[in-house]
Design a protein around this motif. Sequence first.
Motif, short mmCIF file in Angstrom:
data_model
loop_
_atom_site.label_atom_id
_atom_site.label_comp_id
_atom_site.label_asym_id
_atom_site.label_seq_id
_atom_site.Cartn_x
_atom_site.Cartn_y
_atom_site.Cartn_z
N PRO A 488 61.00 61.65 -38.90
CA PRO A 488 61.62 62.45 -39.97
C PRO A 488 60.77 62.50 -41.23
O PRO A 488 60.70 63.54 -41.90
CB PRO A 488 62.95 61.74 -40.20
N ALA A 489 60.10 61.39 -41.56
CA ALA A 489 59.26 61.38 -42.76
C ALA A 489 58.06 62.32 -42.57
O ALA A 489 57.66 63.02 -43.52
CB ALA A 489 58.78 59.96 -43.06
N ILE A 490 57.48 62.32 -41.38
CA ILE A 490 56.38 63.24 -41.10
C ILE A 490 56.85 64.68 -41.29
O ILE A 490 56.16 65.51 -41.89
CB ILE A 490 55.83 63.03 -39.68
N GLY A 495 57.03 69.80 -44.95
CA GLY A 495 57.86 70.88 -45.47
C GLY A 495 59.09 71.19 -44.68
O GLY A 495 59.80 72.17 -44.96
N CYS A 496 59.40 70.38 -43.66
CA CYS A 496 60.60 70.56 -42.85
C CYS A 496 61.68 69.59 -43.31
O CYS A 496 61.43 68.67 -44.09
CB CYS A 496 60.30 70.31 -41.38
N HIS A 497 62.87 69.77 -42.80
CA HIS A 497 63.89 68.73 -42.90
C HIS A 497 63.61 67.70 -41.80
O HIS A 497 63.05 68.04 -40.74
CB HIS A 497 65.29 69.30 -42.71
N GLY A 498 64.03 66.48 -42.00
CA GLY A 498 63.86 65.44 -41.00
C GLY A 498 65.02 64.47 -41.05
O GLY A 498 65.36 63.97 -42.13
N VAL A 499 65.67 64.22 -39.88
CA VAL A 499 66.81 63.31 -39.82
C VAL A 499 66.70 62.44 -38.58
O VAL A 499 66.04 62.81 -37.60
CB VAL A 499 68.15 64.07 -39.80
N ARG A 500 67.34 61.30 -38.63
CA ARG A 500 67.48 60.43 -37.46
C ARG A 500 68.95 60.38 -37.11
O ARG A 500 69.82 60.25 -37.99
CB ARG A 500 66.97 59.02 -37.77
N PRO A 520 62.72 74.56 -40.62
CA PRO A 520 62.88 73.75 -39.40
C PRO A 520 63.41 72.35 -39.72
O PRO A 520 63.24 71.84 -40.83
CB PRO A 520 61.46 73.67 -38.84
N THR A 521 64.03 71.74 -38.71
CA THR A 521 64.56 70.39 -38.83
C THR A 521 64.13 69.56 -37.64
O THR A 521 64.42 69.92 -36.49
CB THR A 521 66.10 70.39 -38.89
N LEU A 522 63.40 68.48 -37.88
CA LEU A 522 63.10 67.53 -36.82
C LEU A 522 64.23 66.52 -36.72
O LEU A 522 64.61 65.91 -37.72
CB LEU A 522 61.77 66.82 -37.07
N ILE A 523 64.78 66.36 -35.51
CA ILE A 523 65.89 65.45 -35.27
C ILE A 523 65.39 64.34 -34.35
O ILE A 523 65.08 64.57 -33.18
CB ILE A 523 67.08 66.19 -34.62
N HIS A 524 65.28 63.15 -34.89
CA HIS A 524 64.75 62.01 -34.15
C HIS A 524 65.90 61.29 -33.48
O HIS A 524 66.83 60.81 -34.12
CB HIS A 524 64.03 61.07 -35.12
#
Length: 531
Positions: A488-490, A495-500, A520-524
């Motif tokens: 998520p930090a990456i 410039g994306c959202h990032g969540v776990r 975009p959103t990265l979901i870990h």
Amino acid sequence: MTATVTGGEALVAALEVHGAETVFGIPGTHNLPIYAALAQHGIRHVSPRHEQGGAFAADGWARAGGQPGVCLTTTGPALLNAATAAAQAYSDSVPVLLVSPGLPLRHPGRGNGYLHEVKDQRAAMDAVVAYSHRVTSVAEIPLAVAQAYAAMTTGRPRPVHLEIPLDLLDEQGPLQLVAPVPVPPAAPAAEQAAAAAQALGAALRPVIIAGGGCSGAAAELLEVAERLGAPVVTTANGKGVFGDGHPLAIGAGLHHEAVRALVADSDAVLAVGTELAPADLWNGPLDLNGPLVRIDIDAQSVITNARPDVAVVADAALALRAIADRLPPAEQPRPGHGRAAAARTAFAAQARAEGADYLGLTAAIAQALGHDGFLVGDSAMACYYGALSNLPAHHPRSFLYPTGLGTLGYALPAAIGAKLARPEAPVVALHGDGGIMFTIQELASAAELRIPLPIVVADNGGYGEIRNEMTARKDPVHAVDLPGPDFPAIARAMGCHGVRVDGSAGLARSLESALAADRPTLIHLPEDAAR
């Protein structure tokens, strides 16, 4: 009077004539004349952060949109960066046009150390695409583009590479555009269709295997299946060509024992647009106990892996239409429904057992995608054990997956291409934690585009499949456990959202938010939370 233009302008004008709306690429010293012309012709340019990502994005554009994708690179290392993606497109029959400059026309044949010089980049690409062609004049460029599009839209679609010597890109020459070649679909020979209908119509227990070559023939496939009362199973690339809610639908994935048992119990098999390839079967050839009817646009593929009793070399839609017209109307009640129900129950149980670690994940994605969405998967356990056979599919080309070549890093950039081709539809990318690192830089490209794209990273701490194979072989287990970065930090740094998230309920909520987000959103998702 014939206009005089540079080679770069001739290329872009030819792409425009052939309907190219978007080009994925990275500018370099040798392709700048092409970039100078792009803006003049209204073709959108999308900047990946690596050429492999650009070619994967063109692949995703082509699969989701149904039109050839275009990837533009510069010479040497840039083009070779795209080679893996080109090979994946070849493996999965995807029409992608790769365009690059080449060394000058009068460059010394044995080389002299020119910038980006490769011993023979045309030959290198020719090894992984349908063909690689080097043009020799400005006047030839529009013809070469027209020939490439004709090749990509005739018969089995494959990628093509065009090399334009860099000195031609600035050279002036006459512009004589070549209109797109009308390519009517290949109709079946009457005797082939009649023989297929006779073999299938005489069967009491037929079954249908549908592959990616059936993507444009869903309506015709449905009619033939209903007239025959035949259960339908699909390959990975065929997933969605036969809606999962239909009583004759079994599911996607030829490797399950339920499919092998169903085929062995059948007295005729109709295989449409599928290679019947080891990459789909996993466990060796199917046991055939009746005539095999194969429909394929490719005369070589129709006899590869399994010899047909009846071979129909034609467009799938036209071939199925011709067969349907020769079959009697469907019986009521339809005799195949009971066989299909039993096979579907067994298939679902096996799929759920195989994908037990990913059932919560697939349920959440199914909820997010609804009936109109696209899942773009990587070659990851969450995809081939989880989504392939457990995620419902409702329309053709709704499951984009690197089947044959099985490359890592496909999902994120291909999802970018798919979303740009189908902006109205929900698109989700699904990666493992190992594969995402191959193309994670494309988060920056997706952020720049401001597209609402969820990227789910199912984290099993490394290369889980290879870890399991080492264990099964009783080999030392090493080199497969990867220290996990803060995904998520990456994402946020790019410039994306990032969540776990730590469970399927949290994943469902995060997917819903991501599909409505401004970027975009990265979901870990740690693997033990994916159930």
